[in-house]
Design an enzyme around this catalytic site. Sequence first.
Site, PDB file in Angstrom:
ATOM      1  CG  LEU A  40      18.631  36.539 -37.046  1.00  0.00           C
ATOM      2  CD1 LEU A  40      17.958  35.786 -38.257  1.00  0.00           C
ATOM      3  CD2 LEU A  40      17.855  36.777 -35.924  1.00  0.00           C
ATOM      4  CG  ASP A  41      22.786  37.175 -42.025  1.00  0.00           C
ATOM      5  OD1 ASP A  41      23.629  36.384 -41.839  1.00  0.00           O
ATOM      6  OD2 ASP A  41      22.199  37.301 -43.030  1.00  0.00           O
TER       7      ASP A  41
END
Length: 186
Positions: A40-41
Amino acid sequence: MPLILFNKPFGVMSQFSAHPERQTLADYLDIPNIYPAGRLDADSEGLLLLTDDGKLQHAIAHPRRKQPKTYLAQVEGLATPEALQRLRNPLDLGDFVTQPGEARLIQEPAWIWPRTPPIRQRANQPTSWIALTISEGKNRQVRRMTAAVGLPTLRLVRIAIGPFSLATHPVMPGEWREVDLQELDA
């Protein structure tokens, strides 16, 4: 073999190794030998699954498994029916074409936590909330999709991966819990 559901805060890297400027998973999870099943960024928040089982990690994260992932995106602008339909259809992002997905306009979720820092607000620019479910997970895909239809993402929260959801397994940002592996089989 634990399966850990973690609510990743905004700004945290999806890695355990040290980062020169940002917090990492190691700042929140002190469980030996676990690894994220997917990423997840840093500027996205929400659900991240972690495990110490390589086969389970593969079953969750590998693109061929097509685990649906649901995101809530606060976007700049008003989401029209046409924009939502474009998000549902295959969308050419230049380097790849997305698979069909689900997209719908929603009310701002009352249960969602405030983001730190808050998103930028412009008095003359309305925002909309969209629920998007995709079975891929290419780098920055949801942000690229919303931008391609003229709705830049201001806030992105992943709320579900396959059968695991922050709605059914509520944890606040920075918190985690172990979940039952039988749910993955279901």
